[in-house]
Scaffold this active site. Structure first.
Site, PDB file in Angstrom:
ATOM      1  N   ASP A  21       2.698  30.761  28.037  1.00 42.69           N
ATOM      2  CA  ASP A  21       1.546  30.232  27.297  1.00 42.69           C
ATOM      3  C   ASP A  21       0.277  30.363  28.131  1.00 42.69           C
ATOM      4  O   ASP A  21       0.330  30.336  29.357  1.00 42.69           O
ATOM      5  CB  ASP A  21       1.821  28.753  26.942  1.00 42.69           C
ATOM      6  N   HIS A  38      -3.009  38.872  26.518  1.00 43.40           N
ATOM      7  CA  HIS A  38      -1.640  39.331  26.245  1.00 43.40           C
ATOM      8  C   HIS A  38      -1.324  40.581  27.080  1.00 43.40           C
ATOM      9  O   HIS A  38      -0.238  40.709  27.636  1.00 43.40           O
ATOM     10  CB  HIS A  38      -1.451  39.644  24.757  1.00 43.40           C
ATOM     11  N   LEU A 132      21.062  41.483  35.135  1.00 41.96           N
ATOM     12  CA  LEU A 132      20.268  40.466  34.441  1.00 41.96           C
ATOM     13  C   LEU A 132      20.201  40.811  32.962  1.00 41.96           C
ATOM     14  O   LEU A 132      20.018  41.978  32.608  1.00 41.96           O
ATOM     15  CB  LEU A 132      18.841  40.451  35.037  1.00 41.96           C
TER      16      LEU A 132
HETATM   17  C1  FPP Z   1       0.977  32.669  24.423  1.00 43.01           C
HETATM   18  O1  FPP Z   1      -0.360  32.601  24.832  1.00 43.01           O
HETATM   19  C2  FPP Z   1       1.508  34.040  24.447  1.00 43.01           C
HETATM   20  C3  FPP Z   1       2.001  34.715  23.367  1.00 43.01           C
HETATM   21  C4  FPP Z   1       2.046  34.135  22.025  1.00 43.01           C
HETATM   22  C5  FPP Z   1       2.478  36.105  23.489  1.00 43.01           C
HETATM   23  C6  FPP Z   1       3.219  36.487  24.718  1.00 43.01           C
HETATM   24  C7  FPP Z   1       3.238  37.945  24.841  1.00 43.01           C
HETATM   25  C8  FPP Z   1       3.146  38.649  25.998  1.00 43.01           C
HETATM   26  C9  FPP Z   1       3.095  38.029  27.317  1.00 43.01           C
HETATM   27  C10 FPP Z   1       3.045  40.116  25.975  1.00 43.01           C
HETATM   28  C11 FPP Z   1       4.205  40.956  25.590  1.00 43.01           C
HETATM   29  C12 FPP Z   1       5.538  40.468  25.955  1.00 43.01           C
HETATM   30  C13 FPP Z   1       6.562  41.211  26.401  1.00 43.01           C
HETATM   31  C14 FPP Z   1       7.886  40.574  26.471  1.00 43.01           C
HETATM   32  C15 FPP Z   1       6.452  42.605  26.873  1.00 43.01           C
HETATM   33  P1  FPP Z   1      -1.421  32.066  23.791  1.00 43.01           P
HETATM   34  O2  FPP Z   1      -1.980  33.235  23.068  1.00 43.01           O
HETATM   35  O3  FPP Z   1      -0.817  31.030  22.931  1.00 43.01           O
HETATM   36  O4  FPP Z   1      -2.503  31.440  24.731  1.00 43.01           O
HETATM   37  P2  FPP Z   1      -3.458  30.175  24.445  1.00 43.01           P
HETATM   38  O5  FPP Z   1      -2.562  28.989  24.278  1.00 43.01           O
HETATM   39  O6  FPP Z   1      -4.302  30.093  25.675  1.00 43.01           O
HETATM   40  O7  FPP Z   1      -4.245  30.494  23.215  1.00 43.01           O
END
Ligand code: FPP
Length: 253
Positions: A21, A38, A132
């Site tokens: 997050d 992201h 893993l």
């Molecule tokens: C949460 O941050 C993150 C996500 C919803 C997406 C996670 C995706 C990645 C890290 C990239 C791709 C993943 C892989 C496995 C290759 P948020 O957008 O909710 O952040 P915020 O709470 O600050 O708005």
């Protein structure tokens, strides 16, 4: 002595789950759009996988896209799907070199065809790897998973293959997406939020929870080592008393 050197090697969790997050906030702090966060989050995934391998963690489950994330602006959803395809394309060779197996939990059929195709190709290619297991939760939510399991169990009752009063915890567990994996002993959430957000609710019944203010794009394997260190300081009692646990440990030693 580094934190990694302080870790007790025979008390490494087998399964760690992470709620990644803070990507959006990380990007906004830099005056950029959320997708920028992201994109940088992929490097954190790489480092977490590397750290998990170094410690001998057997299962790492990452909450990459929740059922609720479909409600985000269309552009962000599209960017996340494109990023997934890109990351899988780029990382599969390295995952293979590192003996990492890939799996997915969630409503995979709701993902765009291209994402499913990439995922399935990569899952097949990495199927025999053993160090893993990297489990991506995609279009996943625990309530969806439990409802789905309930439907499958109910269908068996309807067909006469199972009696309602024969249903046990094990029956239910066996119909979850995670049926073939052990429960996580540790769940980590980044970005300072202290919630579970519909992630592995059944499976974390006895997990230790670790919350860190670090935003996901800043997370590196050293942050994972910190979490494992904290995990090792905690006493896991599974409903028993401290005295019982100490006695059991003395018998094991
Ligand atoms: C949460 O941050 C993150 C996500 C919803 C997406 C996670 C995706 C990645 C890290 C990239 C791709 C993943 C892989 C496995 C290759 P948020 O957008 O909710 O952040 P915020 O709470 O600050 O708005």
């Amino acid at each position: 002595m580094s934190i990694k050197e302080k870790l007790i090697s025979d008390n490494i969790p087998k399964h760690v789950a992470i709620i990644m997050d803070g990507n959006g906030r990380w990007a906004r702090q830099r005056g950029n759009d959320r997708t920028f966060g992201h994109e940088h989050g992929v490097e954190s995934v790489r480092s977490a996988v590397e750290g998990a391998r170094e410690l001998g963690i057997k299962y790492l489950t990452l909450y990459a896209f929740s059922t609720e994330n479909w409600n985000r602006p269309k552009e962000e959803v599209n960017a996340l799907m494109a990023l997934l395809v890109h990351a899988i394309t780029e990382e599969t060779d390295k995952l293979n070199e590192n003996n990492v197996r890939l799996r997915v939990i969630g409503d995979v059929e709701s993902l765009p065809g291209e994402v499913q195709k990439k995922l399935n190709g990569s899952i097949d290619r990495l199927a025999d790897n053993e160090d893993l297991t990297l489990i991506l939760a995609l279009s996943y939510s625990s309530r969806w998973e439990m409802t789905d399991a309930m439907k499958k169990v109910a269908a068996k009752v309807e067909q006469g293959a199972l009696k309602a009063d024969e249903i046990t915890e094990e029956t239910f567990q066996a119909h979850l997406n995670t049926a073939s994996y052990p429960d996580p002993e540790l769940m980590i959430r980044t970005s300072g939020e202290q919630r579970i957000s519909n992630f592995l609710l059944w499976q974390i019944a006895y997990a230790e929870l670790y919350f860190t203010p670090t935003l996901w794009p800043d997370f590196r394997k050293e942050n994972l080592f910190d979490a494992i260190y904290e995990f090792q300081q905690r006493e896991r009692r599974f409903g028993k008393t401290s005295e019982q646990i100490n006695e059991e440990n003395a018998q094991k030693a």
